[in-house]
Design a protein around this motif. Sequence first.
Motif, short mmCIF file in Angstrom:
data_model
loop_
_atom_site.label_atom_id
_atom_site.label_comp_id
_atom_site.label_asym_id
_atom_site.label_seq_id
_atom_site.Cartn_x
_atom_site.Cartn_y
_atom_site.Cartn_z
N LEU A 245 25.38 31.65 42.85
CA LEU A 245 25.38 32.48 41.65
C LEU A 245 24.63 33.77 41.90
O LEU A 245 25.05 34.86 41.47
CB LEU A 245 24.74 31.71 40.49
CG LEU A 245 25.50 30.45 40.04
CD1 LEU A 245 24.84 29.83 38.82
CD2 LEU A 245 26.95 30.79 39.73
N LEU A 246 23.49 33.66 42.62
CA LEU A 246 22.72 34.87 42.92
C LEU A 246 23.51 35.83 43.81
O LEU A 246 23.52 37.04 43.56
CB LEU A 246 21.41 34.49 43.63
CG LEU A 246 20.38 33.77 42.74
CD1 LEU A 246 19.13 33.42 43.55
CD2 LEU A 246 20.01 34.64 41.54
N THR A 247 24.23 35.28 44.81
CA THR A 247 24.99 36.16 45.70
C THR A 247 26.16 36.79 44.94
O THR A 247 26.52 37.93 45.20
CB THR A 247 25.52 35.40 46.92
OG1 THR A 247 26.21 34.23 46.47
CG2 THR A 247 24.38 35.00 47.85
N ARG B 63 35.44 39.48 42.37
CA ARG B 63 34.02 39.32 42.08
C ARG B 63 33.66 39.86 40.72
O ARG B 63 32.89 39.26 39.97
CB ARG B 63 33.19 40.02 43.15
CG ARG B 63 33.16 39.23 44.45
CD ARG B 63 32.40 39.98 45.50
NE ARG B 63 32.84 39.52 46.81
CZ ARG B 63 32.62 40.19 47.93
NH1 ARG B 63 31.98 41.34 47.91
NH2 ARG B 63 33.05 39.70 49.06
N THR B 64 34.23 41.01 40.38
CA THR B 64 33.91 41.60 39.08
C THR B 64 34.33 40.68 37.95
O THR B 64 33.56 40.40 37.02
CB THR B 64 34.66 42.95 38.91
OG1 THR B 64 34.50 43.70 40.09
CG2 THR B 64 34.14 43.69 37.72
N VAL B 65 35.57 40.21 38.05
CA VAL B 65 36.08 39.36 36.98
C VAL B 65 35.30 38.04 36.91
O VAL B 65 34.98 37.54 35.84
CB VAL B 65 37.59 39.10 37.19
CG1 VAL B 65 38.12 38.20 36.10
CG2 VAL B 65 38.35 40.42 37.18
N SER B 66 34.93 37.52 38.09
CA SER B 66 34.10 36.32 38.11
C SER B 66 32.78 36.56 37.40
O SER B 66 32.28 35.71 36.66
CB SER B 66 33.83 35.89 39.55
OG SER B 66 35.03 35.56 40.20
N LEU C 182 33.15 36.28 33.72
CA LEU C 182 33.20 34.89 33.26
C LEU C 182 31.82 34.24 33.31
O LEU C 182 31.44 33.49 32.43
CB LEU C 182 34.19 34.09 34.11
CG LEU C 182 35.66 34.16 33.71
CD1 LEU C 182 36.47 33.20 34.54
CD2 LEU C 182 35.84 33.86 32.23
N LEU C 183 31.07 34.55 34.37
CA LEU C 183 29.72 34.00 34.49
C LEU C 183 28.87 34.41 33.30
O LEU C 183 28.17 33.58 32.69
CB LEU C 183 29.06 34.46 35.80
CG LEU C 183 27.61 34.03 35.99
CD1 LEU C 183 27.51 32.52 36.11
CD2 LEU C 183 26.98 34.69 37.23
#
Lengths: 328, 265
Positions: free
Chosen positions: B29-31, B240-243, B246-247
């Motif tokens: 999550l941090l990465t 990554r952006t879209v993830s 969602l996060l």
Amino acid sequence: MSGLAVDVTVPGRVTAAAAAEPGDVVAVIGPNGAGKTSLLRAVAGLVGHDGTVTVDGRSWTGLTVRERPVGMAFQDQLLFPHLSALDNVAFGPRSRGTPREEARRTAHDWLDRFGVGHLADRKPRQLSGGQAQRVSIARALATHPRLLLLDEPFAGLDIGVATTLRVELARHLASYDGVTLLVTHDAIDALTLADVVWVLDEGRLVQVGPPREVAARPLTAHVARLVGLNLVEDEGRLLSFSPRAVTVSPAEPAGSARHRWSGTVTSLAPHGDAVRLLVSGDRDLLADVTPEAVAELGLVPGRAVWLSVKETAVRSYDSAPVPAPRHG
Amino acid sequence: MSNDARLGRAPLLLLVPGAVAALLLVVPLLTLVADTPWGQLRDQLTSRAVRDALWLTALASVLTVVLCLLLGTPLAWLLARVDFPGRSLVRAAVIVPLVLPPVVAGVALVTALGRTGFVGRPLDAAFGITIPYTTPAVVIAHTFVSMPFYVLSVEGALRSSGEQYDAVAATLGADRWTTFRRITLPLAIPGVVAGAALAWARSLGEFGATITFAGNYPGTTQTMPSLIYTELQADPLVARTVSMVLLVVCVVVLALLRNRWLTRP
């Protein structure tokens, strides 16, 4: 006939056949597991049962719970927690088709009658035990039931609160023209509120009679204990006598007393200005002695003693069968 | 000195595996946060594909919750209150989608509602309605995987709120519908809210069943997770952006539910 006639069996729980006149308050007493609550729930239709329930000449057999004009006050009140006291009481009339405003007015009248009108907007959790029980009984009465079922209405209340509520309830029940079944654990309820007592024991109706009669000639150990009497079976007859009439002696009494038992003191407790002993031998018996006698005779738990009672202090009667129910 | 220190040091046999477990959960999550191209965030979020996927995901998850409320609540009530034959069988069947691999759920939906499926074929023949690869298919797939969470939560609430109040209502003359509406449902509201939140969160992340049953067409069936999957091969930065989006949404949901589940006793 008017009034209530029950002849029901809840398999594995209770079998009872009895009748009551309109306006009667019937105290249903008996030890835990005797079937008191099962009898009430059967009459209300909440549990399946065989037999018949007849109210004011109309058979309730085959009617669902909601078709039976009962009012029931449950153990622990069971007020709807999300509704105010007023809406709890108005729920019944509204469910039976009364328009909203009229139902609320009716509910307010009932709360006023039980002295809790000023608490109308409170939620159940904001009510004390006594207040909640008043709301609960008001809710049961607000649908004008033909039969009122009260399941241990004073259980869990402080003694002072219970006493006050008992007096209030007596007043309301006096003006109620339907039959009331009052399940109770307390001899005082039976003696002060009831016209008739039904005694249940191990799922059977074992005694029916006016409170005074039942208290004087109890047929079960449970009722004897409730009214503070010793009950002994002797050659097919029952002997009842007060703990005050019992003489305690350290050795077998030499006198003329025919009724004598040996046993061991198992507990002592203050009782009024006397000390009440529980003596266990072939049977458990109570004996009241003076504090002086306790010291003099060295009455401590474990002490072996003899108990005796004079013939004149003993009431002897048949362990008679229950009178047949009055059927219409 | 804290109480546990007084009882002695934590044993290494517990400390080391525990730390590894925590790292395994936290590091990715941090990465993800670190690798998100924050500078281009705005451009990417306003791209047509992302906007469509966001909209479709929001629409599908809201419709899923609505379907759960309308259909799942009655099912939960039946399971909690009506002793019908085969009740335990129905309850078991309702729970299966909880543990079913989502792809298998998708295949199962195809066999039922696909163009040649058990229900799909007559539907096509009689009304000319085909469901697969449409937006309704997305909602159906989401509802299929989310409903169990909702039903279980509400059934639990209905059971714990107690049948005793139903009995009270019946003695007061209420029929079962009135009792449900005025007593049972209001008492089960906490379970309804929790179940709706769970169903919504499940719907938000749904991928396998959706892509199998509804496909991955931008604008009609491409939800956020499907978009992430596609972009991972085309443009990892967008993935990554879209993830990240969602996060953030999930963390917000978690925060909103904190009071219900995460407050310590």
